[in-house]
Write a protein that holds these residues in place. Sequence first.
Motif, PDB file in Angstrom:
ATOM      1  N   ASN A  64      16.303 -23.167 -68.531  1.00 51.93           N
ATOM      2  CA  ASN A  64      16.672 -22.518 -67.272  1.00 51.93           C
ATOM      3  C   ASN A  64      15.508 -22.401 -66.300  1.00 51.93           C
ATOM      4  O   ASN A  64      15.708 -22.346 -65.092  1.00 51.93           O
ATOM      5  N   GLU A  65      14.289 -22.378 -66.826  1.00 59.19           N
ATOM      6  CA  GLU A  65      13.108 -22.236 -65.960  1.00 59.19           C
ATOM      7  C   GLU A  65      12.527 -23.592 -65.572  1.00 59.19           C
ATOM      8  O   GLU A  65      11.471 -23.661 -64.950  1.00 59.19           O
ATOM      9  N   GLY A  66      13.178 -24.666 -65.987  1.00 52.35           N
ATOM     10  CA  GLY A  66      12.701 -25.997 -65.650  1.00 52.35           C
ATOM     11  C   GLY A  66      11.595 -26.502 -66.556  1.00 52.35           C
ATOM     12  O   GLY A  66      10.920 -27.493 -66.246  1.00 52.35           O
ATOM     13  N   ASN A 126       9.989 -28.196 -70.025  1.00 51.12           N
ATOM     14  CA  ASN A 126      10.420 -29.260 -70.936  1.00 51.12           C
ATOM     15  C   ASN A 126      10.817 -28.674 -72.303  1.00 51.12           C
ATOM     16  O   ASN A 126      10.042 -27.916 -72.900  1.00 51.12           O
ATOM     17  N   GLY A 155      20.195 -22.369 -69.565  1.00 45.59           N
ATOM     18  CA  GLY A 155      20.669 -22.311 -68.185  1.00 45.59           C
ATOM     19  C   GLY A 155      21.960 -23.068 -67.966  1.00 45.59           C
ATOM     20  O   GLY A 155      22.576 -23.559 -68.907  1.00 45.59           O
ATOM     21  N   TYR A 156      22.313 -23.152 -66.686  1.00 45.42           N
ATOM     22  CA  TYR A 156      23.564 -23.835 -66.325  1.00 45.42           C
ATOM     23  C   TYR A 156      23.388 -25.354 -66.441  1.00 45.42           C
ATOM     24  O   TYR A 156      22.382 -25.902 -66.029  1.00 45.42           O
ATOM     25  N   LYS A 157      24.382 -26.006 -67.034  1.00 42.42           N
ATOM     26  CA  LYS A 157      24.393 -27.473 -67.084  1.00 42.42           C
ATOM     27  C   LYS A 157      25.771 -27.956 -66.646  1.00 42.42           C
ATOM     28  O   LYS A 157      26.782 -27.408 -67.086  1.00 42.42           O
ATOM     29  N   GLN A 214      22.441 -16.476 -65.233  1.00 38.69           N
ATOM     30  CA  GLN A 214      21.857 -15.169 -64.876  1.00 38.69           C
ATOM     31  C   GLN A 214      22.353 -14.094 -65.846  1.00 38.69           C
ATOM     32  O   GLN A 214      21.592 -13.201 -66.222  1.00 38.69           O
ATOM     33  N   ASN A 257      16.742 -32.373 -70.522  1.00 41.52           N
ATOM     34  CA  ASN A 257      15.385 -32.083 -71.015  1.00 41.52           C
ATOM     35  C   ASN A 257      14.789 -30.722 -70.660  1.00 41.52           C
ATOM     36  O   ASN A 257      13.688 -30.413 -71.101  1.00 41.52           O
ATOM     37  N   VAL A 258      15.478 -29.943 -69.807  1.00 37.87           N
ATOM     38  CA  VAL A 258      14.820 -28.714 -69.354  1.00 37.87           C
ATOM     39  C   VAL A 258      15.636 -27.453 -69.661  1.00 37.87           C
ATOM     40  O   VAL A 258      16.851 -27.516 -69.801  1.00 37.87           O
ATOM     41  N   TYR A 310      20.079 -13.480 -54.467  1.00 37.30           N
ATOM     42  CA  TYR A 310      21.192 -13.770 -55.369  1.00 37.30           C
ATOM     43  C   TYR A 310      21.754 -12.476 -55.963  1.00 37.30           C
ATOM     44  O   TYR A 310      22.961 -12.233 -55.963  1.00 37.30           O
ATOM     45  N   PRO A 339      27.598 -21.846 -63.105  1.00 41.18           N
ATOM     46  CA  PRO A 339      26.259 -21.677 -62.533  1.00 41.18           C
ATOM     47  C   PRO A 339      25.738 -20.246 -62.669  1.00 41.18           C
ATOM     48  O   PRO A 339      24.563 -20.017 -62.925  1.00 41.18           O
ATOM     49  N   ASN A 384      18.670 -27.583 -62.238  1.00 40.24           N
ATOM     50  CA  ASN A 384      18.810 -27.667 -63.698  1.00 40.24           C
ATOM     51  C   ASN A 384      19.202 -29.032 -64.214  1.00 40.24           C
ATOM     52  O   ASN A 384      19.159 -29.267 -65.416  1.00 40.24           O
ATOM     53  N   SER A 440      21.660 -24.635 -58.265  1.00 39.76           N
ATOM     54  CA  SER A 440      21.629 -24.625 -59.739  1.00 39.76           C
ATOM     55  C   SER A 440      21.765 -26.036 -60.300  1.00 39.76           C
ATOM     56  O   SER A 440      21.066 -26.412 -61.242  1.00 39.76           O
ATOM     57  N   LYS A 455      14.564 -20.047 -59.423  1.00 36.32           N
ATOM     58  CA  LYS A 455      13.897 -18.967 -60.170  1.00 36.32           C
ATOM     59  C   LYS A 455      12.905 -18.191 -59.312  1.00 36.32           C
ATOM     60  O   LYS A 455      12.237 -17.275 -59.792  1.00 36.32           O
TER      61      LYS A 455
END
Lengths: 282, 204, 213
Positions: A151-153, A155, A126-128, A100, A148-149, B98, A96, C52, C48, B90
């Motif tokens: 790190n910033e969400g 698409n 990002g984290y998956k 960053q 589908n996304v 964080y 996670p 995500n 997270s 975010k």
Amino acid sequence: MSFWEKLSKMDNRIIYTALLVIMIWALIWPMGLPIQIGTSAKAAYETFDSFESGDILYVSFDYDSAGATDIQSSIEACMRLVLKNGGRVVSGALWPIGAQQANYAFKKMQEEYPHLVEGVDFLNLGYKPGGQMYIEKAMDSLIEACANVDNEGRNLSQFPIMKDLVTLKDAKVVICGNHGSPGASEWVPMYATAYAIPNNKPFVVAASAVNATINAPFIQSGQITVYLNGIRAGAEMELLTEKKGTAVSGMDAQSLSHILVFVLMILGNVSYFMQKRESRKQ
Amino acid sequence: MYRRTIPFIISIVIGLSYILSGALPEISAWKNLLDKWFQISTAFAVLIGAISLSMVHFRNLRRPERLIYSTTLIIALYGTVVLGLIQTSKGELYQTWYNMTIVPLEAAILSQIAFYITTAAFRVLRMRSLEASLMLIAAVFVMFYNVPVGAAVWQGIPVIGKWLMDIPNTAAMRAITMGAALGASATAIRVFLGLERSYLGGGE
Amino acid sequence: MQISTSFAVWLTAGMTLAIYSGVYKENPIYRLVEHIYVGVSAGNGIVSTIDNYAKPTITIDIFQNGTYSYLIPILIGLLVYTRFSKNRNINWLNRIPLAFWVGIGSAVVLTKNFKANFISQVTATFMPMINNDPLIMVNNIVMVVGVLSVLSYFFFSFELPKGLNVFPKFGRYIMMIGFGAAYGNTVLSRMSVLLGRLQFLLGNWLGIIETRI
């Protein structure tokens, strides 16, 4: 109580203070000991310097802030080489907190190469979750593995870079930043052994030094093509890319701390044998 | 009876069909679907750790000596979750929180080992036997192989250090890796043969 | 460079020093900060994962793309919480996700991990023991004999006849060298983490050193 007995009963806090003092000393007044460039760093340099315009590097940030001092410099140097040659970088994270670390790295790259456009030249997925099942799924469809996304969400289908990176197989090289599990122990069976090595693709690991021993069998067997070990490799990569940073500036402190550990080993053993001799005499 | 049989059948059917569809490209879609299902199911089970952690610390609230620490942990846990769900991970406030907590604390906690490992060099690493001496000598060469001062003192140090890492260390770690792989594979076969059911828990 | 005026940097430095105060002596501040870390870390893992993965699975995959089959793994994942139920007719359902994960995990061990961690290792071990280059020859012999000796140390837990017991003994020596190498690398790694914190304290916080040359 003899001198050796007194020495063996020395307060641990004296040792802690000595460690802090010598490390702070070396950071403030560095000695500038020469750093030799090893074969691994040279191999990494050649691997990433061979990137051409449009080639994609996939970086897996599988570490946290504790592993960053050891790994981040190596990874940033590799990214720097790729971006300098017009290549592109996509990052993911099995930890996670790794997402960053990727943000920090991309921020630095944007400072160095202001022309970079997010989604075109680089992207942080990002984290998956899923560990090795994420890798397996990403070998089939990266977008599905990422739900589908990015790190910033946002698409993923809107980013041009993702059109050329449908699966992990489309990346020219994969680097795993390894600080524990999930990390190289997942990438080696799922990606390196199953796909990269049979297809003559390099698989690079930049790991914290504590992992060097357990990863050694995979280096000798060729399942890990290039292995960047800890801050030492980071310093070598910084020198090769002519961008000195925290790794180079920390190597003198590393040298002094290692000397302290060695001196303590000697003192500990001498005191042990002297005490043994004294008790035998008595 | 069904409380153990149904899960057991699920593990066998899922596991064997996964192996089969991985081997046959015509039905590989099933394996790809199971990969995705694995990811989704673990993502939705993410609260399990936090619930267990909360249960321990809510119980601790009754113990005066633990009250302040457990309250802090619960506030930190739920505060982070609530802030993250409101702002997303975010959000600016979330990011500041964080960066001020996880980033320094994680590194600081792990870096304490640097102090302990230094004292271990003084108190524990003794040449009591041939084995202990070998370990100590290997440690010294690898330590100085890793830092510039090693090569500055004698060019032979990095050569010996690298050899120790590449040959004897690789041989030792390889045998351990192979042993672990054999153990894991034997357990997997036992799962499919129904001989290993400890994951189903005790009782009916 | 000069001392930082940022509140965030001061608080971050304070957190670091609070942890180091525990090295000097166990104290309430150290324990408090340690508990903050555990709480925030667990919370961040949840946020997270939801942000995500879980949320986009519902909003994009299910609602937008209409992939309703994903409701099945969602249900499987949620069944794990039945373990907290006291009703025996319900709490057994938590075995279903475990069985699902164990089934796939076992399949992956047999199809992927075994090849990488066993077969590839065997192949890489047995290299020609005769070579024109004496150094390569010695290395290959040490590798083959070393691996077999360490394996024999684990496999033969009983007393071997005289002459044969040299293998487990040699295996023990090889392992001790491996553990020594592990210690050597651990020193580098842990000193790096401490170094990172010191660079932050002396650079970003106190402004005594440049963190970037």
